[in-house]
Design an enzyme around this catalytic site. Structure first.
Site, PDB file in Angstrom:
ATOM      1  N   LYS A 273       3.114 -17.742  -3.355  1.00  0.00           N
ATOM      2  CA  LYS A 273       2.006 -17.931  -2.410  1.00  0.00           C
ATOM      3  C   LYS A 273       0.996 -18.940  -2.938  1.00  0.00           C
ATOM      4  O   LYS A 273       0.513 -19.790  -2.189  1.00  0.00           O
ATOM      5  CB  LYS A 273       1.340 -16.586  -2.137  1.00  0.00           C
ATOM      6  CG  LYS A 273       2.240 -15.601  -1.392  1.00  0.00           C
ATOM      7  CD  LYS A 273       1.693 -14.182  -1.410  1.00  0.00           C
ATOM      8  CE  LYS A 273       2.673 -13.217  -0.777  1.00  0.00           C
ATOM      9  NZ  LYS A 273       2.240 -11.799  -0.876  1.00  0.00           N
TER      10      LYS A 273
ATOM     11  N   GLN B 171      -1.819  -7.440  -2.497  1.00  0.00           N
ATOM     12  CA  GLN B 171      -0.395  -7.395  -2.830  1.00  0.00           C
ATOM     13  C   GLN B 171       0.048  -5.945  -2.983  1.00  0.00           C
ATOM     14  O   GLN B 171      -0.521  -5.181  -3.755  1.00  0.00           O
ATOM     15  CB  GLN B 171      -0.136  -8.172  -4.128  1.00  0.00           C
ATOM     16  CG  GLN B 171       1.317  -8.324  -4.476  1.00  0.00           C
ATOM     17  CD  GLN B 171       2.051  -9.245  -3.524  1.00  0.00           C
ATOM     18  OE1 GLN B 171       1.518 -10.260  -3.115  1.00  0.00           O
ATOM     19  NE2 GLN B 171       3.268  -8.876  -3.165  1.00  0.00           N
TER      20      GLN B 171
ATOM     21  N   ASP C 140      -2.871 -11.185   6.383  1.00  0.00           N
ATOM     22  CA  ASP C 140      -1.594 -10.464   6.408  1.00  0.00           C
ATOM     23  C   ASP C 140      -1.322  -9.860   7.773  1.00  0.00           C
ATOM     24  O   ASP C 140      -0.186  -9.474   8.075  1.00  0.00           O
ATOM     25  CB  ASP C 140      -1.592  -9.347   5.354  1.00  0.00           C
ATOM     26  CG  ASP C 140      -0.751  -9.709   4.132  1.00  0.00           C
ATOM     27  OD1 ASP C 140       0.087 -10.622   4.254  1.00  0.00           O
ATOM     28  OD2 ASP C 140      -0.929  -9.087   3.076  1.00  0.00           O
TER      29      ASP C 140
END
Length: 970
Positions: free
Chosen positions: A92, A136, A161
């Site tokens: 990422k 995460q 997200d």
């Protein structure tokens, strides 16, 4: 149909023209899967993701062209250090860096608690540099943490997200304007870029997980597919999947879906990733999806491989969400026009009292108003739902934004009743904001409770041009004046206490108490180290000072006869004008005569108004001179060791207060120094925030106390000199009543009926009073500003009287002269005034200051008196001459002048009306406000503590115990 949904459909319409129509054939259950002559087309997620990253890099480049210092910001929060998570994070960060996104890996220890993790996320939510936040998963932590609570702690507008309940809910109802979950969105994007039409297709989704299956089904549904979701309890899955034109698989079982499950020609999107043993590989294993790729590719029309299919798209769509979030933030920052919804007014006849009008208008929620004018939630501290404080951080966020036009509202020499300067200011901003649809902010001083309970009963404007709620405005508001009082009196207490201790102790004992030994160690505090440096002592070890050095350090040796610092209270109390302190036997006969001032006369209030930031305020507080020592050197607040404590008391008070007008336009209320004692203007910080919020086409309209000779002169020579701002125009408020008074009319007395001279047409009396108006017009012109004369209408005025004032104003060089009925009509009655102000601000800015700081103090006083007042000369008393000499020798001769004189006359004598010329202005006393940054010249008898009249306003102010409403403010 929502706007977001329509936008999504428009995107779908832009697909390539060579779309592949799928699902045209129907397969019978008893018919075996047809062998395809050609294998399925591979949908490469790697290639599509690369194209998306290139597109995003172009978007980011365009953003930085618009605002060079702007950079999209992504924060990746990780708890613990799982290596699989580290791999994903590195991917990422690499993708973000390639695009131009500032990606920061926020790694937190395994030992972190849920509360601490929530605090960290809240900090990121409040950080304007952060546009996207991802947490995460899984959380690698020692103590239990609710992962759902954590994902929902991320602000929905930063949830790139797409996992926040709000964003999930928006997707569920077809509102695609939020952030979409990255993997499902990537699936849709792969289908779209393969040229496959979704609308009308039959789609089957295997799996109903929150992250993939469920949102994928929703996205397909809102793209007009007919969707079936299968899960572990679904019967006849093979039969269902064979009917699918589009098959999305995310079940977490390696190669579960066989070729026989797939309809010939179908699109197969494999979201699974599993590790399968493979002895032929060096690693002993290989990655496979949830679909048996080798079988499926012989049947399907399009298929995604694993790896290289959906995986790269997840990261790409995460980047797309981040860039989308940054674009929205940039749009908010660059937006020039507010989305302000004015509050409608329905003026009544006859015009009711101010309190009745104010109570008849329900204010909008202050959080909504803050959002309408471009403030972010983190920048607003709510005090209930009708007032709020504005964080100074907004200045950092808007540092590169162009400022709007700057307008000061002043007045002629007023009657004791006032001429409606604040009312005219409110009418002007209501006209500009609610009727001309311009971004505009009114910037006002906070009123003192002294006049509120004394003679005025309120200072929020009047009629249909007011600040609401007026009770909040006129009383405590958010406690800023109380903070000023507390800080002022803390300094006064420390001053007298230090004199007491120096009088009752020897140098050694005094030093030992100032620098005590604690647990065997002694050290100087930072403020004490600053005093040592001023004394030229470079030592930092308290035990290393010589007897002479510690004596100089410990003893300020204040001369009580030179003390300038007074205690304050925010009420009118004439019996505090002269007092004696130190009468208690415990003070051992160390007493002195002093007095109280009203709180807004405190130098700390002027410091608050003139500070540009916390650091500047702290420096100004440190520099405040409270007295001189016996050798003639200034003694400061920093010498008394109180600077930090004062700053702590005033930290929140430095933030401006947000309120609103009767028509729902924004008002910033901040600071309240008196104009006849101090510089009489609201804060620089409030104006700066306002100028940035309104933008280059907007307006900040502020007021300067009393007439232009007092408030406007100090606004220009002190406030604008400090801030560096150049006002674009001045609005000069006048009334027929005041001009008649200056023409020789009968005295105007609060509480007494007006003489008929003021209620009947009298052009002769009006003409005699014109010189006062003309002097004030000339005052504005002396600073190079266009002067817009506002004739504030009273019900007894006549048209002929208005025409006389207009004609005289224009002949004297006023830019415009406008009759305004804002008191009775609100903003609608000030539209012509607003038009004149807009045009005046379109002229070139020729603002100039009246004098150079290098001039001697007396010359600066003379320049002000001769230009602004019409005086012939300035004469200093013997006391004032001595003070000027002392201040000049102490280094204060290059400060601007704050003339403290009567507001009732252009001269120093309140009884002299009109516009006298060539008179002598007597200056009785001079003192320095070093922290505020000016020297005060006292002209005549000016009291810093007003008194209550025989019948003050307190007789009418009451609390209704049944409704809880305040009564009697007017």
């Amino acid at each position: 149909m929502s706007a977001q949904y329509q936008k999504f459909l428009k995107v779908l319409e832009k697909w390539p023209t060579d779309k592949t129509k799928i699902g045209s054939g129907v397969q019978r259950r008893d018919e075996p899967a047809r062998k395809m002559s050609n294998e399925a087309k591979i949908i490469s997620g790697t290639a599509v993701a690369k194209n998306i990253r290139e597109e995003l890099r172009g978007e980011v480049t365009s953003m930085t062209r618009l605002l060079p210092k702007f950079t999209p910001g992504l924060r990746i929060v990780q708890v613990g250090g799982r290596e699989d998570s580290n791999v994903y994070i590195r991917m990422k960060v690499k993708a973000a860096t390639e695009i131009g996104i500032e990606a920061v890996h926020v790694q937190l220890p395994r030992t972190i608690t849920e509360v601490d993790l929530l605090d960290k996320i809240n900090d990121l939510n409040d950080d304007p540099r952060v546009h996207g936040i991802i947490v995460q998963m899984p959380l690698d932590c020692d103590s239990p943490i609710d992962s759902h609570r954590i994902t929902d702690a991320v602000a929905p507008e930063k949830d790139v997200d797409g996992l926040h309940t709000v964003n999930e809910g928006r997707l569920a109802i077809g509102d695609l304007g939020g952030f979409l979950p990255c993997t499902p969105w990537g699936c849709i994007e792969l289908i779209r870029r393969a040229g496959v039409e979704i609308s009308g297709a039959r789609a089957v989704v295997l799996g109903r997980s929150k992250i993939v299956g469920t949102p994928a089904a929703e996205l397909l549904k809102w793209a007009h597919a007919t969707v079936t979701v299968c899960h572990s309890k679904t019967r006849n899955i093979e039969e269902i999947t064979r009917s699918a034109d589009i098959l999305v698989v995310g079940i977490g079982v390696a190669e579960m879906v066989k070729g026989s499950w797939i309809k010939p020609g179908a699109v197969v999107i494999d979201c699974g990733i599993n590790v399968k043993p493979d002895p032929s590989k060096a690693s002993g294993s290989r990655l496979v999806g949830d679909v048996d790729y080798e079988e499926a590719k012989k049947v399907a029309g399009h298929i995604t491989p694993v790896p290289g299919g959906v995986g790269p798209m997840t990261v790409a769509m995460l980047m797309k969400n981040t860039v989308r979030s940054a674009a929205r933030a940039l749009d908010r920052q660059m937006r020039t026009q507010w989305t302000l919804e004015p509050l409608p007014l329905k003026p009544l006849r006859p015009v009711p009292s101010d309190i009745v009008i104010a109570r008849g208008q329900k204010p909008k929620d202050i959080a909504l108003l803050a959002k309408e004018i471009g403030l972010e939630s983190r920048e607003v501290s709510l005090y209930g739902n009708k007032k709020a404080k504005i964080s100074l951080s907004v200045l950092d966020r808007l540092a590169d934004k162009e400022a709007g036009s700057y307008v000061v509202v002043a007045g002629i020499t007023p009657t004791p009743l006032g001429e409606g300067k604040s009312t005219s200011l409110m009418g002007l901003v209501q006209a500009l904001g609610a009727h001309k649809k311009r971004n505009v902010i009114a910037a006002l001083r906070q009123p003192s409770q002294g006049p509120t309970f004394g003679i005025k009963g309120g200072a929020a404007g009047g009629g249909y041009a007011q600040v609401i709620p007026m009770e909040e405005f006129n009383l405590h508001l958010t406690g800023d004046i109380h903070a000023v009082s507390a800080a002022n009196n803390l300094l006064a207490a420390q001053l007298d206490t230090r004199i007491f201790h120096e009088c009752t102790q020897k140098d050694k004992a005094l030093y030992e108490r100032l620098v005590p030994r604690i647990k065997g160690q002694r050290k100087f505090s930072p403020i004490q180290l600053r005093r040592l440096k001023r004394l030229g002592i470079e030592k930092t070890d308290p035990d290393a000072l010589t007897e002479e050095e510690y004596g100089a350090f410990a003893r300020l040796d204040i001369d009580p006869e030179t003390i300038m610092w007074e205690r304050v209270v925010d009420i009118n109390d004439r019996y505090l004008r002269s007092i004696t302190v130190g009468q208690s036997p415990t003070e051992k006969g160390i007493s002195r005569e002093t007095r109280f001032s009203i709180a807004v006369a405190s130098e700390i209030m002027a410091v608050l108004a003139l500070s540009r930031c916390l650091k500047d305020m702290k420096h100004r507080l440190a520099d405040m001179v409270v007295a001189f020592d016996r050798s003639g050197k200034p003694v400061t607040a920093d010498d008394l060791g109180v600077t930090g404590a004062l700053a702590v008391l005033l930290k929140d008070a430095l933030e401006p207060n947000l309120m609103q007008s009767l028509e729902g336009t924004p008002v910033l209320v901040h600071a309240g120094p008196f104009a006849n004692i101090a510089h009489g203007c609201n804060s620089i910080i409030a104006d700066e925030i306002g100028l940035k919020l309104v933008g280059k086409d907007g307006f900040v309209c502020t007021e300067a106390g009393f007439g232009s000779d007092i408030g406007m002169e100090k606004f220009c020579n002190i406030k604008c000199r400090t801030s560096g701002r150049k006002p674009n125009a001045v609005v000069l408020v006048t009334t027929v009543r005041a001009i008649k008074m200056h023409g020789g009319g009968a005295p105007v007395t609060p509480g007494a009926p007006l003489n008929k001279q003021y209620t009947e047409e009298n052009l002769e009396l009006l003409e005699k009073g014109l010189p006062n108006l003309l002097q004030h017009i000339a005052n504005g012109q002396a600073f190079g500003m266009p002067v817009v004369v506002c004739i504030n209408v009273h019900v007894t005025d006549t048209q002929a009287e208005h025409e006389l004032l207009k004609s005289a104003s224009l002949k004297a060089g006023a830019f415009a002269a406008v009759v305004s009925t804002h008191w009775s009509d609100g903003g609608a009655g000030a539209v012509e005034l607003a038009d004149a102000v807009i045009k005046a601000c379109e002229k070139g800015n020729n603002f100039k200051l009246l004098y150079d700081l290098e001039l001697p103090l007396l010359d600066k006083m003379t320049k002000i008196a001769t230009t602004m007042y019409g005086a012939g000369k300035v004469v200093l008393s013997a006391n004032a001459q001595e003070k000027v000499k002392r201040l000049t020798e102490a280094g204060f001769g290059n400060l601007p002048i704050c003339m403290s004189k009567t507001s009732g006359s252009l001269s120093g004598d309140a009884k002299i009306k009109g516009a006298p010329k060539g008179f002598t202005l007597d200056v009785e006393d001079v003192y320095v406000s070093a922290g505020a940054g000016f020297v005060v010249a006292m002209c005549g008898e000016i009291t810093k503590m007003p008194g209550l009249s025989t019948r003050p306003a307190i007789y009418d102010i009451d609390l209704n115990t049944e409704t809880g409403q305040i009564e009697g403010l007017f």
